[in-house]
Design a protein around this motif. Structure first.
Motif, PDB file in Angstrom:
ATOM      1  N   ARG A 278      48.437  47.716  33.572  1.00 25.42           N
ATOM      2  CA  ARG A 278      49.515  47.518  34.459  1.00 25.42           C
ATOM      3  C   ARG A 278      50.825  48.299  34.226  1.00 25.42           C
ATOM      4  O   ARG A 278      51.021  48.568  33.055  1.00 25.42           O
TER       5      ARG A 278
ATOM      6  N   ALA B 297      53.321  42.290  41.694  1.00 23.67           N
ATOM      7  CA  ALA B 297      52.138  41.921  41.102  1.00 23.67           C
ATOM      8  C   ALA B 297      50.938  42.678  41.746  1.00 23.67           C
ATOM      9  O   ALA B 297      50.265  43.163  41.211  1.00 23.67           O
TER      10      ALA B 297
ATOM     11  N   GLN C 133      44.163  27.949  30.471  1.00 27.72           N
ATOM     12  CA  GLN C 133      45.049  29.040  30.138  1.00 27.72           C
ATOM     13  C   GLN C 133      46.044  28.672  28.894  1.00 27.72           C
ATOM     14  O   GLN C 133      46.182  27.422  28.611  1.00 27.72           O
TER      15      GLN C 133
ATOM     16  N   THR D  28      43.793  36.048  34.602  1.00 24.04           N
ATOM     17  CA  THR D  28      43.967  37.554  34.870  1.00 24.04           C
ATOM     18  C   THR D  28      42.727  38.093  35.809  1.00 24.04           C
ATOM     19  O   THR D  28      43.449  38.849  36.634  1.00 24.04           O
TER      20      THR D  28
ATOM     21  N   ARG E 166      43.171  37.008  39.388  1.00 20.60           N
ATOM     22  CA  ARG E 166      44.359  37.544  39.999  1.00 20.60           C
ATOM     23  C   ARG E 166      44.258  38.877  40.500  1.00 20.60           C
ATOM     24  O   ARG E 166      44.685  39.273  41.603  1.00 20.60           O
ATOM     25  N   ARG E 167      43.514  39.558  39.653  1.00 24.26           N
ATOM     26  CA  ARG E 167      43.289  41.191  39.926  1.00 24.26           C
ATOM     27  C   ARG E 167      42.317  41.168  41.149  1.00 24.26           C
ATOM     28  O   ARG E 167      42.746  41.995  42.296  1.00 24.26           O
TER      29      ARG E 167
ATOM     30  N   LYS F  97      40.855  40.119  28.439  1.00 22.96           N
ATOM     31  CA  LYS F  97      41.769  39.644  29.558  1.00 22.96           C
ATOM     32  C   LYS F  97      40.978  38.345  29.928  1.00 22.96           C
ATOM     33  O   LYS F  97      39.877  38.065  29.751  1.00 22.96           O
ATOM     34  N   LYS F  98      42.139  37.300  30.355  1.00 22.42           N
ATOM     35  CA  LYS F  98      41.798  36.059  30.607  1.00 22.42           C
ATOM     36  C   LYS F  98      41.043  35.942  31.833  1.00 22.42           C
ATOM     37  O   LYS F  98      41.282  36.560  32.502  1.00 22.42           O
TER      38      LYS F  98
ATOM     39  N   ASP G 260      48.595  45.399  40.095  1.00 18.81           N
ATOM     40  CA  ASP G 260      47.057  45.198  40.217  1.00 18.81           C
ATOM     41  C   ASP G 260      46.281  46.422  40.792  1.00 18.81           C
ATOM     42  O   ASP G 260      45.322  46.775  40.272  1.00 18.81           O
TER      43      ASP G 260
END
Length: 393
Positions: A11, A59, A146, A102, A105-106, A98-99, A63
């Motif tokens: 990012r 954001a 999380q 994440t 969201r991407r 990455k969680k 992304d």
């Protein structure tokens, strides 16, 4: 075993004099739009941007930048995205640690991009079964929990809190200009359970002193109130006193409440006569002239985090907190801009308040969100604990 091929996209960090959120997102959309894309409604894009919060625009742009960088390296078409490419992309993100939140969201950001540019038809590629299955598989492998911000509970009179507490941090605040600002920031942020975006946006006009010494804080807009209906939060008399001291010391009469304080420490020259401003000394024992400059811009998210951690370190050095040996650095690093909000939520649960009331007071999106932050305390005061504690003490 998840295997990655190709570099992981990063990012992009925001730089000084960065463009506005609208400019940032439009620039990235222009970079992403395929050359053979049919005309897109300008009004449609305009209304889509108007409906988004500034943080959401930034954001999505960040992304999308990551996705574009990966596609360029792999020589793949970025938009419309191919579902198989999206799965490969998710695997690379997962391999880098990455969680699940994440990754979700991407994909959500790319779905928004397809809608804005009217690509992918009724069912965008981000909704393809293989993409949804890839997200579910990653959640099964890693778990969907999380990482939670370390709570900053009140401690002191409320008791029951170990480690860093609001009471300890307030005691560690100095009496100079910077210290009174920090104390007001901590006190107000805890009382109202504010998100950092709400805390840094407070203006003098939003404060309503009450006759009994307490106060009300008007929140014109927040994360869960994008339409600007507004909300109110209660402030203790102690917080209102701390705000009054900060305003007196800073001379702020209008505009944003919490601002950067510049600190300049200058060593006394040999022939200079000391006055009342000379008082601090450096390691060599020389007198220092300390000058404080209050800025005009609001504190940033990073600035607020830095304040919390600096005061926490000061509290530890002053012996105001009890932490096991070797855990200080970790405890400080887990403090974030969300710590006060989580701390108040847990204090309310510990006091026996219900999840619905806490969610309403702290403007959580739902009671389940509040329960997530008070899960451990809720168990301790739940049905099993109440019943069995009477017979198994």
């Amino acid at each position: 075993m998840v295997r990655a091929s190709g570099p992981l996209p990063r990012r992009h960090a925001r730089r000084a004099n960065a463009p506005t959120p609208d400019e940032r997102l439009m620039t990235t959309l222009g970079r992403a739009a395929p050359q053979d894309m049919p005309p897109v409604s300008g009004i449609g894009i305009e209304t889509a941007l108007e409906a988004m919060a500034p943080a959401s625009k930034l954001a999505i742009a960040a992304d999308l930048d990551c996705w574009l960088d990966w596609c360029a390296h792999e020589h793949r078409r970025a938009l419309p995205a191919d579902p198989e490419d999206l799965v490969r992309y998710l695997r690379i993100l997962e391999a880098d640690g990455k969680k699940p939140a994440t990754l979700s969201r991407r994909i959500a950001s790319l779905a928004t991009v397809h809608r804005i540019l009217d690509l992918g038809g009724e069912l965008p590629p981000t909704s393809a079964p293989m993409v949804r299955n890839a997200l579910r598989a990653q959640r099964r492998r890693k778990g969907a929990a999380q990482r939670q911000a370390a709570p900053l509970r009140f401690g002191g009179a409320l008791g029951g809190a170990g480690g860093f507490t609001i009471s300890a941090l307030l005691e560690a605040c100095s009496s100079d200009v910077q210290g009174v600002r920090d104390a007001a920031l901590l006190s107000l942020g805890y009382d109202a359970g504010l998100r950092v975006s709400e805390l840094t946006a407070i203006e003098i006009k939003d404060l309503r002193p009450q006759g009994d010494g307490t106060g009300l804080l008007h929140l014109p807009r927040s994360k869960t109130d994008q339409e600007g209906l507004g909300a109110w939060a209660w402030l203790s008399a102690d917080t209102m006193r701390r705000i009054a001291v900060w305003r007196s010391e800073s001379g702020i009469s209008e505009g944003v409440l919490f601002r950067r304080v510049g600190v300049d420490r200058r060593r006394e020259r040999a022939k200079e006569i000391a006055d009342a401003r000379w008082g601090e000394t450096d390691e060599a024992g020389a007198s220092l002239l300390v000058t404080y400059t209050v800025g005009s811009e609001p504190l940033t998210r990073q600035g607020v985090t830095g304040i919390y951690r600096r005061i926490a370190l000061g509290a530890a050095r002053a012996g105001l907190v009890d932490l096991p040996a070797g855990e200080l650095d970790t405890a400080i690093k887990t403090l974030s801009t969300h710590s006060l909000r989580v701390g108040l939520t847990q204090d309310l649960f510990a006091a026996g308040e219900d999840g619905a009331g806490i969610a309403l007071t702290l403007r959580w999106s739902s009671p389940s969100t509040a329960l997530r932050y008070g899960r451990q305390l809720q168990v301790q005061s739940g049905v099993a604990a109440r019943v069995l504690s009477r017979v198994r003490s």
